[in-house]
Design a protein around this motif. Sequence first.
Motif, PDB file in Angstrom:
ATOM      1  N   THR A   9       0.839  -1.198   0.000  1.00  0.00           N
ATOM      2  CA  THR A   9       0.000   0.000   0.000  1.00  0.00           C
ATOM      3  C   THR A   9       0.875   1.249   0.000  1.00  0.00           C
ATOM      4  O   THR A   9       0.607   2.215  -0.709  1.00  0.00           O
ATOM      5  N   GLU A  10       1.913   1.203   0.818  1.00  0.00           N
ATOM      6  CA  GLU A  10       2.777   2.368   0.946  1.00  0.00           C
ATOM      7  C   GLU A  10       4.205   1.916   1.219  1.00  0.00           C
ATOM      8  O   GLU A  10       4.438   0.981   1.986  1.00  0.00           O
ATOM      9  N   THR A 105      -4.637  -1.356  -6.983  1.00  0.00           N
ATOM     10  CA  THR A 105      -5.041  -0.346  -6.011  1.00  0.00           C
ATOM     11  C   THR A 105      -3.960   0.703  -5.772  1.00  0.00           C
ATOM     12  O   THR A 105      -4.169   1.652  -5.035  1.00  0.00           O
ATOM     13  N   THR A 107       0.385   1.777  -5.297  1.00  0.00           N
ATOM     14  CA  THR A 107       1.376   1.793  -4.216  1.00  0.00           C
ATOM     15  C   THR A 107       1.867   3.223  -4.073  1.00  0.00           C
ATOM     16  O   THR A 107       2.360   3.805  -5.031  1.00  0.00           O
ATOM     17  N   ARG A 108       1.715   3.751  -2.865  1.00  0.00           N
ATOM     18  CA  ARG A 108       2.205   5.112  -2.617  1.00  0.00           C
ATOM     19  C   ARG A 108       3.666   5.032  -2.223  1.00  0.00           C
ATOM     20  O   ARG A 108       4.015   4.373  -1.239  1.00  0.00           O
TER      21      ARG A 108
ATOM     22  N   GLN B  37     -11.942   7.797 -10.065  1.00  0.00           N
ATOM     23  CA  GLN B  37     -11.015   7.447  -8.990  1.00  0.00           C
ATOM     24  C   GLN B  37     -11.629   7.845  -7.655  1.00  0.00           C
ATOM     25  O   GLN B  37     -11.874   9.026  -7.407  1.00  0.00           O
ATOM     26  N   ASP B  38     -11.868   6.857  -6.809  1.00  0.00           N
ATOM     27  CA  ASP B  38     -12.528   7.148  -5.532  1.00  0.00           C
ATOM     28  C   ASP B  38     -11.533   7.651  -4.489  1.00  0.00           C
ATOM     29  O   ASP B  38     -10.346   7.818  -4.776  1.00  0.00           O
ATOM     30  N   SER B  39     -12.014   7.858  -3.299  1.00  0.00           N
ATOM     31  CA  SER B  39     -11.185   8.454  -2.248  1.00  0.00           C
ATOM     32  C   SER B  39     -10.027   7.549  -1.832  1.00  0.00           C
ATOM     33  O   SER B  39      -9.051   8.015  -1.247  1.00  0.00           O
ATOM     34  N   LYS B  40     -10.149   6.257  -2.139  1.00  0.00           N
ATOM     35  CA  LYS B  40      -9.052   5.336  -1.817  1.00  0.00           C
ATOM     36  C   LYS B  40      -8.114   5.156  -3.008  1.00  0.00           C
ATOM     37  O   LYS B  40      -7.304   4.240  -3.036  1.00  0.00           O
ATOM     38  N   LYS B  41      -8.263   6.015  -3.989  1.00  0.00           N
ATOM     39  CA  LYS B  41      -7.396   6.015  -5.177  1.00  0.00           C
ATOM     40  C   LYS B  41      -7.699   4.893  -6.156  1.00  0.00           C
ATOM     41  O   LYS B  41      -6.940   4.690  -7.095  1.00  0.00           O
ATOM     42  N   PHE B  42      -8.794   4.170  -5.929  1.00  0.00           N
ATOM     43  CA  PHE B  42      -9.124   3.081  -6.834  1.00  0.00           C
ATOM     44  C   PHE B  42      -9.693   3.637  -8.130  1.00  0.00           C
ATOM     45  O   PHE B  42     -10.623   4.445  -8.125  1.00  0.00           O
ATOM     46  N   ALA B  87     -15.578  12.320  -6.241  1.00  0.00           N
ATOM     47  CA  ALA B  87     -14.458  11.515  -6.721  1.00  0.00           C
ATOM     48  C   ALA B  87     -13.654  12.377  -7.686  1.00  0.00           C
ATOM     49  O   ALA B  87     -14.024  13.522  -7.975  1.00  0.00           O
TER      50      ALA B  87
END
Lengths: 113, 113
Positions: A9-10, A105, A107-108, B37-42, B87
């Motif tokens: 994720t990060e 999803t 990777t930050r 792109q939603d708030s979780k970057k998806f 979004a």
Amino acid sequence: AQKVTQAQTEISVVEKEDVTLDCVYETRDTTYYLFWYKQPPSGELVFLIRRNSFDEQNEISGRYSWNFQKSTSSFNFTITASQVVDSAVYFCALLLNTDKLIFGTGTRLQVFP
Amino acid sequence: DTAVSQTPKYLVTQMGNDKSIKCEQNLGHDTMYWYKQDSKKFLKIMFSYNNKELIINETVPNRFSPKSPDKAHLNLHINSLELGDSAVYFCASSRTVKYEKLFFGSGTQLSVL
């Protein structure tokens, strides 16, 4: 199922460290393309690489390199000697015959000076 | 010259309103897309048009209606905005429909209050 998994994720590194971003994909198609996109803090999506399923040669572009292994369904991305400007969210994506680009999803990556 | 341009960059509006996001590409591409792109970057595809013809329509509420007056433009109209519509919306284009690299616009951040 067709999906892309970016388990990290990060990631945080210090400048000049090497870092590898993992990407694992799932598909039953024999023809497909894999992509990496970079999304810097400014928000735009920047294309980095496209690789087709029949070409397993690794690729190097400056400090960036990609390792495509069909045996493990992986398309990993390595940044050598990372720099602060590399800080971004990196997306791996899979493109099938359906023409829908399926994104992981993300990777930050944070690179600290 | 910006290859894929979308306006506005930011859009803040009240629930229930109708709004449009415009997208234009000057690359001479045949295919255009809308991604959310939603708030979780998806990131997920919403629509795709090839030469003004709809070819991909994901499970999107019919409050969202894309319109392509010509192959260089793909606008997104959203009726009766809801909180969950907040979004970042990305427009993209590609040369053709098959396995091509996508060029993305800089995104429109929609905030529904």
